[in-house]
Design a protein around this motif. Structure first.
Motif, short mmCIF file in Angstrom:
data_model
loop_
_atom_site.label_atom_id
_atom_site.label_comp_id
_atom_site.label_asym_id
_atom_site.label_seq_id
_atom_site.Cartn_x
_atom_site.Cartn_y
_atom_site.Cartn_z
N LEU A 12 97.62 49.89 -41.68
CA LEU A 12 98.28 48.62 -42.04
C LEU A 12 97.65 47.82 -43.05
CD1 LEU A 12 99.95 47.51 -38.81
CD2 LEU A 12 101.00 48.50 -40.87
N TRP A 13 96.26 47.68 -42.82
CA TRP A 13 95.45 46.80 -43.93
C TRP A 13 95.18 47.85 -45.00
CZ3 TRP A 13 96.56 42.48 -43.12
CH2 TRP A 13 96.44 41.60 -41.86
N GLY A 14 95.53 48.95 -45.01
CA GLY A 14 95.38 49.64 -46.43
C GLY A 14 96.34 49.22 -47.44
N ARG A 15 97.56 48.75 -47.00
CA ARG A 15 98.50 48.68 -47.80
C ARG A 15 98.42 47.21 -48.25
NH1 ARG A 15 99.62 53.24 -46.83
NH2 ARG A 15 100.91 53.99 -45.37
N LEU A 18 100.80 43.99 -47.46
CA LEU A 18 100.88 43.21 -46.07
C LEU A 18 99.58 42.45 -46.24
CD1 LEU A 18 101.91 43.17 -43.41
CD2 LEU A 18 100.56 44.91 -42.69
N ARG A 19 98.48 42.90 -46.70
CA ARG A 19 97.07 42.30 -46.73
C ARG A 19 97.62 41.03 -47.36
NH1 ARG A 19 93.70 46.09 -48.06
NH2 ARG A 19 94.07 45.71 -50.36
N LEU A 25 99.84 33.78 -45.85
CA LEU A 25 100.20 32.84 -44.94
C LEU A 25 99.02 31.86 -44.19
CD1 LEU A 25 102.82 35.08 -42.91
CD2 LEU A 25 103.07 33.06 -44.49
N ASP A 26 97.93 32.68 -44.17
CA ASP A 26 96.66 31.84 -43.84
C ASP A 26 96.14 30.61 -44.50
OD1 ASP A 26 93.90 31.66 -42.05
OD2 ASP A 26 93.32 32.18 -43.89
N ARG A 27 96.32 30.96 -45.80
CA ARG A 27 95.86 29.88 -46.82
C ARG A 27 97.05 28.72 -46.63
NH1 ARG A 27 93.29 30.58 -52.07
NH2 ARG A 27 93.34 28.41 -53.16
#
Length: 184
Positions: A12-15, A18-19, A25-27
């Motif tokens: 998932l984090w390789g994409r 999505l990252r 969203l965090d920011r």
């Protein structure tokens, strides 16, 4: 099972999209909390100078008894209990998890419930209080002093002091440190 979850996470984090979504969203959440903290601080502390910054998760008890000078910075997880007045001068820095508490229990009565007693705290201009330090009621911290991380300040100190320990004591003065550096 753990290996499967780690493999899924890596996939998932390789994409990149999505990252980017998660980081965006965090920011956005952090900016929203920052704005909320500014508005909450302005509403809670009417007696503050210009340029004061307070982290959104600081705990301000009795904020109407809090007086701040210009450029005060209140860090993450700071707790200020102003049962009696707390006066903080210009350009004071409160590092993360600092506790400033004016009230305590009066144990002179032999049985509970114990009554509260409190005394004001004055932190003069230019003071820097290190992480997880504790400042108790009745204390005046002199201008341009530094309180070491984890110190417990139970007595007043003169200006330009460096304090540390439990209970805090004067370790040196800023002038002595400057003299040592100029000799070296």
């Amino acid at each position: 099972m753990k290996a499967l979850l780690l493999q899924l996470e890596r996939a998932l984090w390789g994409r990149a999209p999505l990252r980017w979504l998660v980081l965006g969203l965090d920011r956005l959440a952090r900016r929203g909390l920052w704005l909320w903290g500014r508005m909450r601080f302005a509403a809670l502390v009417p007696q503050r100078g210009q340029g004061c910054v307070c982290h959104w998760n600081a705990d301000l008890k009795y904020p109407e008894r809090l007086t701040l000078g210009d450029g005060v910075v209140i860090g993450t997880n700071v707790s200020i209990g102003a049962h009696s007045p707390v006066t903080i001068g210009h350009r004071v820095r409160l590092s993360r998890e600092v506790m400033i508490e004016t009230a305590g229990l009066d144990f002179s009565a032999l049985q509970p419930p114990y009554t509260h007693r409190s005394a004001p705290i004055v932190i003069e201009e230019g003071v820097w209080i290190g992480a997880r330090a504790l400042v108790l009621g009745g204390v005046t911290i002199g201008a341009h002093s530094v309180i070491a991380a984890g110190a417990v300040v139970t007595r007043s100190c003169p200006p330009r002091s460096v304090l540390g320990g439990v209970p805090a004591r004067v370790l040196s003065t800023i002038d002595e440190l400057s003299a040592k550096e100029s000799r070296a």
